[in-house]
Structures are given as structure tokens and as C-alpha cells.
Design an enzyme around this catalytic site. Structure first.
Site, PDB file in Angstrom:
ATOM      1  N   ARG A   6      45.089  31.724  56.171  1.00 56.30           N
ATOM      2  CA  ARG A   6      45.595  33.087  56.012  1.00 56.30           C
ATOM      3  C   ARG A   6      46.497  33.380  57.218  1.00 56.30           C
ATOM      4  O   ARG A   6      46.435  32.660  58.238  1.00 56.30           O
ATOM      5  CB  ARG A   6      44.427  34.078  55.980  1.00 56.30           C
ATOM      6  CG  ARG A   6      43.570  33.915  54.747  1.00 56.30           C
ATOM      7  CD  ARG A   6      42.334  34.803  54.816  1.00 56.30           C
ATOM      8  NE  ARG A   6      41.436  34.520  53.698  1.00 56.30           N
ATOM      9  CZ  ARG A   6      40.119  34.644  53.756  1.00 56.30           C
ATOM     10  NH1 ARG A   6      39.534  35.049  54.881  1.00 56.30           N
ATOM     11  NH2 ARG A   6      39.379  34.386  52.709  1.00 56.30           N
ATOM     12  N   ARG A  12      40.880  44.098  52.040  1.00 59.00           N
ATOM     13  CA  ARG A  12      41.204  43.097  53.056  1.00 59.00           C
ATOM     14  C   ARG A  12      42.626  42.557  52.854  1.00 59.00           C
ATOM     15  O   ARG A  12      43.305  42.208  53.824  1.00 59.00           O
ATOM     16  CB  ARG A  12      40.174  41.958  53.006  1.00 59.00           C
ATOM     17  CG  ARG A  12      40.296  41.002  54.162  1.00 59.00           C
ATOM     18  CD  ARG A  12      39.159  40.013  54.222  1.00 59.00           C
ATOM     19  NE  ARG A  12      39.207  39.047  53.113  1.00 59.00           N
ATOM     20  CZ  ARG A  12      38.294  38.097  52.916  1.00 59.00           C
ATOM     21  NH1 ARG A  12      37.254  38.003  53.720  1.00 59.00           N
ATOM     22  NH2 ARG A  12      38.400  37.267  51.912  1.00 59.00           N
ATOM     23  N   ARG A  36      36.811  34.891  43.102  1.00 56.99           N
ATOM     24  CA  ARG A  36      35.781  35.212  44.090  1.00 56.99           C
ATOM     25  C   ARG A  36      34.742  36.187  43.533  1.00 56.99           C
ATOM     26  O   ARG A  36      33.550  36.052  43.793  1.00 56.99           O
ATOM     27  CB  ARG A  36      36.430  35.776  45.362  1.00 56.99           C
ATOM     28  CG  ARG A  36      36.972  34.660  46.229  1.00 56.99           C
ATOM     29  CD  ARG A  36      38.010  35.117  47.226  1.00 56.99           C
ATOM     30  NE  ARG A  36      38.671  33.928  47.783  1.00 56.99           N
ATOM     31  CZ  ARG A  36      38.341  33.357  48.940  1.00 56.99           C
ATOM     32  NH1 ARG A  36      37.428  33.897  49.693  1.00 56.99           N
ATOM     33  NH2 ARG A  36      38.943  32.269  49.344  1.00 56.99           N
TER      34      ARG A  36
END
Ligand SMILES: Nc1nc2c(ncn2[C@@H]2O[C@H](COP(=O)(O)OP(=O)(O)O)[C@@H](O)[C@H]2O)c(=O)[nH]1
Ligand SMILES: Nc1ncnc2c1ncn2[C@@H]1O[C@H](COP(=O)(O)OP(=O)(O)O)[C@@H](O)[C@H]1O
Length: 439
Positions: free
Chosen positions: A216, A309, A320
Site C-alpha cells: 500500500r 481506510r 475481504r
């Protein structure tokens, strides 16, 4: 051709009852020394063997760095441990002589091999491992265990269908057991771990996992993860470098043995952030740990956090969330985790986590000092009583009380494929009434 074992038996009994006020005789283990200078270390070996090096009948087709020891195990096997030096290795190598088949066997050697030194002594422990004490070394590198028939090695022998040995470095002192933290993506594991490491920087260390997923934007290689490729990670898994691994959300994740040991070597308590499958693998491994599951207050909250997020694509978020349902179900079912913490209010959850780990508010317990390093001389003698090894580095009668250490192995833990911990090294000092132990 049979190895020309020219054997002259020379048992050496070494009276140490004065030191311990124990009425026992102690003797060097069943060891053989090969090579030109018959015994470079130790009082005297149990057997002396000459001339093996000349014809390279010792199973090694490499130049010796100077020293070999050999240990008989069972009726037919002799494990020869030798310091080698050539362009391909400067490690301590191992060969096995099988008396029944009259052959030298080159075993598969697992674990990190110790670097060669000018000499070493070897002591058989419990018929399943050999303690190797390197001369000219300090306590962070002098104690090594060559596992020859431990549960781990037996398992590997079955897997490879051949002889296997495994090295494990001995580490003085105990380490607190690692903490495994699991929970669905977005529940707040990373946030809680960061808070803990920030408040108690010298107490905790993070196990940096390997992953095949892309980093990320704020993630750094080797800090947050070791970002790697599928083929490389698969090979490392095959080579036994991983404690556990799992395929999570379409990528491969795994904890290397080195990741956990590196934290523990610094005297810190290791924290692992791994998925539920990984936690179950660790539970089934030789690593003792405390298992904590972080649960969201609701599925809706989890989804909100994950979206807020902003690190995943919509497709990844869906994957997820789908996996989260199964993870929450498994995490909440009995037997997998020692404790479940609900992360509703972050501060409350953090407080509960600290309570669980026995940490008082804001008070960092002083970092446990690693034991001071001691030096083991090239010339040293070893004697064994049960799980205690007396190491005498004194080189004359007068100072034989000096430089004497007692290595207590009665509380050792772990072992291959990781380190062997819990070694206790005491300095032995003479006193008027006998011998005094100083830790
Ligand atoms: N089994 C295993 N799972 C891991 C490891 N490292 C991370 N994970 C898990 O992989 C999952 C995905 O991690 P990550 O991609 O960082 O996403 P995040 O959980 O949303 O922060 C999480 O459940 C982690 O706990 C590992 O070494 N082994
Ligand atoms: N108790 C909480 N309440 C609200 N938001 C939280 C809470 N705990 C964590 N968060 C936020 O949720 C998001 C996911 O947290 P993170 O620690 O990255 O989760 P994980 O590591 O489990 O994937 C982050 O943006 C974090 O700031």
C-alpha cells in the site's frame, strides 16, 4: 572400504566433586577426534583416531579447517562434525558413518549452519541432539545444537526419506512467549499493535511477515512486510524457512522462522499479526504463544472501517468482507483462541489488551537486559553431569578455577527449526568452602 579406525581407548575421568560438593565423577562424552593434531581441545577424548584425514576417508572431500569431533549414537552411527574451509563453505559440516553398511552418508542439513571456528567440543544430549561448543567464540555464537533424532528431525526424515540433521543456535536466557493477534481485515489489529509498540517500544517487536500482495502507498518493504514474489516464497516454504503460511484474500502470506527469532534475539516479545488459518498452524507448531482474536462490534462497523481506510479497491473490499464472515465464525468458536477482544471503542479495547498482557498503565517495565557476553577459549575442557555442562577454559593447574562456566540445560525450550532458548550460563568462582556460582 572400511574406515581405518585406529582406536586407542583413553577414557578420562575428571574429578569435579570438589567444585560441587557432589560425590560424582564426571567424564567427557563418547567422542572421537580425527586429524593431525589429535585433540586440540578438551582433556582427552574417549577415543583417538589417526590418519583418517590423509585418505579423506572421513566422509568429507573438503579441506578441514583444523578440527573434527565424532559422536557415536546407537550401535551403528557415528556423527562426524568438522570445521571446513574451501571456496564453497566455511561452515561446520556433518557426515555420518554407518558401521553396519560401512558407508559415509551425507545428510540433509536443515537450519543455519554455524560458521567454522578453529575448534569445538561436542557432547551428546539425550541421544537425540549434540551440543557443539565452538572455541574462540562469545556466548552469542558458541552454543549450537545439532539435532539428530528430535521429533522435528524424525518428521523431516520421513518427509525426505533420508538422513536429516538440523542445527539450532543456543541462546542464553528465556524469552516471553509471542503474542498472536488475528481478526478480520479492518477490525483494527494494526491500529492496536501500533499503539502497543509506541507505548512500549523496548518491550515488543513486530514479526515482519512475507507477502505476495502489492504494497500500500505508506507501506515500507521489510518494515510492514517483506514484499516478495510467489515463486520465491514457494521455494522458501519448501526449504522449511516458514513457521506458517496461508493463502489470504488471494495472496500468499507467511511468517518466517527468522522473523520471530530476530525479535526474540533482541530480548523483545514478538507480536504476530496473522490470519485465523495461520494462527491455527502456529497453535499446532512447536512455538508456544498466546492467541488473541479481535472481533468487530458488528459486521456493519467492520465494513465502515474497511471502506474508511481507503486502501482497497471495491473488488478487494468485497473479497475481504466475504472472508470476514468465516473468520469471525472461526475466531469465536472455542479452542482456537485464548481470548476474544471486541474492538468497539478503540481506547477501551486497547486498555483491555494491556490488561490481558499484564501491562500497567503507561509503565514500561525496563527492557530485560540480555546476558553479558562471555568468551569460550579455543582450549577448553567439557564435562557433563545430567543436564549440566562444566566448561573449563583455564589452561593450567593454577588457574583451573578461573574461566570456568557451568552451562545449565535443564530448562531449554524450542529447538529446530528455530533457536534453542533457556540456556543458563553461570560463572564458577572458587571460594574458601568450595565453589560459588555467580550468574
Ligand atoms: N497466515 C498469515 N496471515 C498473515 C500474515 N501476515 C498477515 N496476515 C494476515 O493477512 C490478512 C491480510 O493482511 P493485509 O493484507 O495486511 O490486510 P489487513 O488485514 O486488511 O490489514 C490479515 O488477516 C493478516 O492478519 C502471515 O504472516 N501469515
Ligand atoms: N475501535 C475503532 N473504532 C473506529 N475505527 C477504528 C477502530 N479501530 C481501528 N479503526 C480504524 O479502522 C481502520 C482499520 O484498522 P486497521 O488497524 O488497519 O485494521 P486491520 O489491521 O485489522 O486490517 C483504520 O482506519 C483504523 O483507524
Amino acid at each position: 572400504m572400511k574406515a581405518p579406525l585406529k582406536v586407542s581407548c583413553k577414557f578420562s575421568f575428571f574429578e569435579i566433586s570438589d567444585f560441587f560438593n557432589l560425590n560424582v565423577n564426571c567424564y567427557l562424552t563418547d567422542s572421537i577426534s580425527f586429524g593431525e593434531s589429535p585433540v586440540s581441545m578438551g582433556e582427552a577424548p574417549a577415543f583417538l583416531v589417526d590418519d583418517l584425514q590423509k585418505d579423506l576417508t572421513n566422509g568429507f572431500h573438503l579441506k578441514l579447517k583444523g578440527h573434527e569431533t565424532a559422536i557415536n549414537i546407537g550401535h551403528n552411527k557415528t556423527y562426524v562434525i568438522a570445521g571446513m574451509e574451501n571456496e564453497s563453505t566455511s561452515n561446520i559440516e556433518v557426515r555420518i558413518y554407518d558401521k553396519y553398511t560401512d558407508e559415509w552418508v551425507i545428510p540433509i542439513v536443515l537450519g543455519t549452519k554455524p560458521k567454522s571456528s578453529k575448534g569445538h567440543t561436542a557432547v551428546l544430549l539425550d541421544e537425540d541432539k549434540i551440543l557443539v561448543i565452538k572455541g574462540n567464540s562469545t556466548s552469542d555464537d558458541c552454543f549450537w545444537f545439532l539435532e539428530v533424532n528430535t521429533a522435528f528431525v524424525r518428521e523431516q526424515k520421513k518427509r525426505f526419506e533420508t538422513d536429516v540433521v538440523a542445527w539450532s543456535r543456543g541462546v542464553i536466557g528465556e524469552a516471553e512467549i509471542p503474542i498472536v493477534i488475528s481478526g478480520p481485515s479492518g477490525v483494527g489489529k494494526g491500529t492496536l499493535i501500533s499503539k502497543l509498540m509506541e507505548e512500549f517500544p523496548s518491550m515488543f517487536g513486530f514479526s515482519v511477515s512475507h507477502t505476495t500482495r502489492a504494497p500500500r502507498s505508506k507501506e515500507q518493504n521489510r518494515v510492514h512486510y517483506h514484499f516478495t514474489e510467489h515463486s520465491i516464497m514457494e521455494k522458501d516454504i519448501k526449504d522449511g524457512k516458514f513457521l506458517e503460511f496461508a493463502s489470504v484474500h488471494g495472496n500468499l502470506y507467511g511468517t518466517s522462522i527468522e522473523a520471530v527469532e530476530a525479535v526474540t534475539d533482541k530480548g523483545k516479545r514478538c507480536i504476530l499479526d496473522i490470519d485465523v488459518q495461520g494462527a491455527r498452524s502456529v497453535r499446532g507448531s512447536s512455538l508456544e504463544a498466546i492467541f488473541i482474536f479481535i472481533s468487530p462490534p458488528s459486521f456493519e462497523d467492520l465494513e465502515k472501517r474497511l471502506r474508511a481506510r481507503g486502501t482497497e479497491t471495491e473488488e478487494q473490499i468485497q473479497k475481504r468482507l466475504k472472508n470476514a464472515r468465516a473468520e469471525i465464525e472461526q475466531g469465536n468458536s472455542p479452542g482456537h483462541f485464548d481470548c476474544i477482544l471486541v474492538n468497539d471503542d478503540l481506547e477501551t479495547c486497547y486498555k483491555n489488551l494491556k490488561k490481558l498482557l499484564g501491562l500497567s498503565e503507561g509503565a514500561e517495565t525496563p527492557h530485560k537486559l540480555l546476558p553479558e557476553s562471555v568468551e569460550i577459549h579455543l582450549e577448553h575442557r567439557v564435562s557433563k553431569i545430567d543436564q549440566k555442562i562444566l566448561i573449563n577454559c583455564g589452561n593450567s593447574e593454577e588457574n583451573s578455577y578461573r574461566n570456568m562456566f557451568l552451562l545449565d540445560l535443564s530448562a531449554i525450550k524450542g529447538g529446530a527449526p528455530g533457536r534453542t532458548r533457556g540456556l543458563n550460563l553461570l560463572t564458577v568462582e572458587p571460594s574458601i568452602n568450595g565453589t560459588k556460582m555467580l550468574s
